[in-house]
Design a protein around this motif. Structure first.
Motif, PDB file in Angstrom:
ATOM      1  N   PRO A  33      24.316  -3.406 -78.359  1.00 29.51           N
ATOM      2  CA  PRO A  33      23.181  -3.997 -79.082  1.00 29.51           C
ATOM      3  C   PRO A  33      23.554  -4.535 -80.459  1.00 29.51           C
ATOM      4  O   PRO A  33      24.388  -3.963 -81.154  1.00 29.51           O
ATOM      5  N   ILE A  34      22.947  -5.634 -80.834  1.00 28.79           N
ATOM      6  CA  ILE A  34      23.005  -6.080 -82.222  1.00 28.79           C
ATOM      7  C   ILE A  34      22.036  -5.235 -83.046  1.00 28.79           C
ATOM      8  O   ILE A  34      22.319  -4.845 -84.173  1.00 28.79           O
ATOM      9  N   ASN A  35      20.887  -4.932 -82.433  1.00 30.15           N
ATOM     10  CA  ASN A  35      19.883  -4.076 -83.066  1.00 30.15           C
ATOM     11  C   ASN A  35      19.364  -3.101 -82.012  1.00 30.15           C
ATOM     12  O   ASN A  35      18.592  -3.495 -81.130  1.00 30.15           O
ATOM     13  N   PRO A  36      19.754  -1.814 -82.063  1.00 24.77           N
ATOM     14  CA  PRO A  36      19.338  -0.862 -81.024  1.00 24.77           C
ATOM     15  C   PRO A  36      17.833  -0.673 -80.926  1.00 24.77           C
ATOM     16  O   PRO A  36      17.313  -0.345 -79.855  1.00 24.77           O
ATOM     17  N   LYS A  37      17.121  -0.899 -82.023  1.00 24.67           N
ATOM     18  CA  LYS A  37      15.667  -0.726 -82.033  1.00 24.67           C
ATOM     19  C   LYS A  37      14.999  -1.622 -80.997  1.00 24.67           C
ATOM     20  O   LYS A  37      14.012  -1.234 -80.358  1.00 24.67           O
ATOM     21  N   ILE A  38      15.557  -2.816 -80.813  1.00 27.12           N
ATOM     22  CA  ILE A  38      14.987  -3.769 -79.850  1.00 27.12           C
ATOM     23  C   ILE A  38      15.032  -3.193 -78.443  1.00 27.12           C
ATOM     24  O   ILE A  38      14.052  -3.245 -77.693  1.00 27.12           O
ATOM     25  N   TYR A  39      16.176  -2.628 -78.078  1.00 28.88           N
ATOM     26  CA  TYR A  39      16.399  -2.227 -76.689  1.00 28.88           C
ATOM     27  C   TYR A  39      15.836  -0.852 -76.355  1.00 28.88           C
ATOM     28  O   TYR A  39      15.603  -0.549 -75.180  1.00 28.88           O
ATOM     29  N   ARG A  40      15.612  -0.020 -77.366  1.00 30.32           N
ATOM     30  CA  ARG A  40      14.982   1.283 -77.097  1.00 30.32           C
ATOM     31  C   ARG A  40      13.588   1.102 -76.505  1.00 30.32           C
ATOM     32  O   ARG A  40      13.124   1.936 -75.725  1.00 30.32           O
ATOM     33  N   TYR A  88      21.938   5.045 -76.526  1.00 30.28           N
ATOM     34  CA  TYR A  88      23.390   5.139 -76.683  1.00 30.28           C
ATOM     35  C   TYR A  88      23.987   6.233 -75.793  1.00 30.28           C
ATOM     36  O   TYR A  88      23.383   7.288 -75.576  1.00 30.28           O
ATOM     37  N   LYS A  97      30.785   5.405 -84.917  1.00 36.94           N
ATOM     38  CA  LYS A  97      29.592   4.573 -84.735  1.00 36.94           C
ATOM     39  C   LYS A  97      29.195   4.515 -83.262  1.00 36.94           C
ATOM     40  O   LYS A  97      30.036   4.334 -82.394  1.00 36.94           O
TER      41      LYS A  97
END
Length: 391
Positions: free
Chosen positions: A112-119, A125, A279
């Motif tokens: 993800p570039i931004n994990p918030k989007i995919y959650r 993760y 990370k």
């Protein structure tokens, strides 16, 4: 609106979407569309006959719990720059998940570039990468092999001679991981082409005519980036890094990527001089919990798990891991379960990303029957995974 796979004539549209959405240079984009792109894996969303969102579903073989499983690596998720924030990407991602489940895939994964989007879509993760930063002078005490050794630079002309040895070294390093991507000759050929497109070099170390380590690195202004370094033992690891010390007059610092829990800092004399950052790197989305439980061979575990899935609602229900693994699509109120978990947090559990007590502290798991804590802790133990993909 219509979701479909692309036509051959739409490759230029795919390239434009990529250029508009990501920071890759021309060579990196050319590498992807010359070597990886396949219109049969390019999923698009049409609105009024115009493609407004798209993503790529690239085929990979996942080694999961010592089983080879077909999966998809989702990349290039993007929308038309002039038509964002209209819900197009949400519709496309949900369609991708539904379609992937129909195809029988137990899970898909992405970086993800931004994990918030995919959650929001049930991704979480499951794999970390360790990054080490240090002065090149920290390698001063690393020694060359004593005798009968050679460092060979792998290039387009000679790479076929070394693919099998790269695979052997990689597989040796993966044997203790719970899950990782399987690499064959085609895969390593792709890695070397990708490294070349990123202006990187690859070397392999032979001792007594036996391949013992390899390294993929890039030289950038004042630092050296080591994308991947694998060896058969700690001595060989230090010996392949000795090659880097030869660049000390031109490059002062080193950035090294390594699998989780590799503890590379203890190869050095002074750990306080080695900056280490861990990370989260790769996210997974479970599509079929029943298939996952069967893969993990959890028959006779005598545990009942209630899973909630707000996107693929047919996954919501009670999973009984008894003599046979079964599923009942019933509501939480009617279910008698030992633990309850969301579909995204299930990833932490099945891949061993956290210890059970860590999941409890984070509020990621609700254990209704505390008497089975020890049993759950034994079944779902902490594990390591290694997935380090760039495209």
């Amino acid at each position: 609106m219509k979701v479909r796979y692309a036509k051959k004539s739409e490759k230029e549209i795919a390239i434009k979407f990529w250029k508009d959405s990501f920071k890759d240079n021309e060579e990196q984009i050319k590498f992807y569309f010359d070597n990886i792109y396949n219109e049969k894996n390019y999923l698009v969303l049409e609105d009024n006959s115009k493609i407004v969102s798209s993503l790529h579903e690239n085929d990979y073989i996942f080694n999961f719990n010592n089983n080879s499983i077909k999966s998809k690596y989702i990349v290039g998720v993007s929308s038309d720059i002039t038509m964002r924030n209209k819900g197009y990407m949400s519709k496309l991602l949900i369609s991708m998940l539904e379609n992937s489940k129909r195809k029988g895939l137990p899970f898909v994964f992405l970086t993800p570039i931004n994990p918030k989007i995919y959650r929001k879509f049930g991704f979480e993760y499951f794999s970390n990468i360790e990054y080490y930063n240090f002065s090149v002078e920290e390698l001063a005490n690393f020694k060359l092999p004593k005798e009968n050794y050679s460092y060979i630079e792998i290039n387009e002309e000679n790479k076929k001679l070394y693919l099998n040895d790269l695979i052997k070294i990689y597989n040796f390093n993966m044997k203790d991981n719970f899950c990782y991507l399987e690499r064959d000759k085609f895969y390593f050929d792709k890695i070397l082409k990708e490294a070349s497109s990123d202006k990187m070099k690859a070397f392999i170390l032979y001792k007594d005519k036996k391949a013992s380590a390899y390294i993929i690195l890039g030289l950038y202004e004042e630092y050296i980036e080591i994308r991947e370094c694998m060896a058969l033992d700690s001595i060989s690891y230090k010996e392949i890094l000795t090659l880097i010390y030869g660049y000390r007059d031109y490059y002062k610092n080193v950035s090294l990527a390594s699998p989780n829990n590799s503890s590379i800092e203890f190869l050095f004399d002074n750990q306080l001089n080695i900056e280490k950052n861990v990370k989260p790197f790769m996210m997974m989305r479970v599509l079929n919990p029943l298939a996952i439980f069967k893969n993990l061979k959890l028959e006779n575990s005598n545990i009942k798990i209630y899973i909630e899935d707000k996107i693929l609602k047919e996954n919501t229900g009670l999973y009984s891991l008894n003599n046979e693994i079964s599923f009942s699509n019933i509501t939480e109120e009617k279910a008698s379960y030992d633990l309850k978990i969301d579909i995204a947090d299930l990833i932490f559990l099945i891949t061993g990303y956290f210890f059970i007590d860590e999941l409890i502290k984070l509020g990621k798991i609700d254990i209704k029957n505390r008497n089975i804590f020890k049993k759950i802790n034994k079944i779902f133990s902490k594990k390591n995974s290694y997935l380090y993909e760039f495209i």
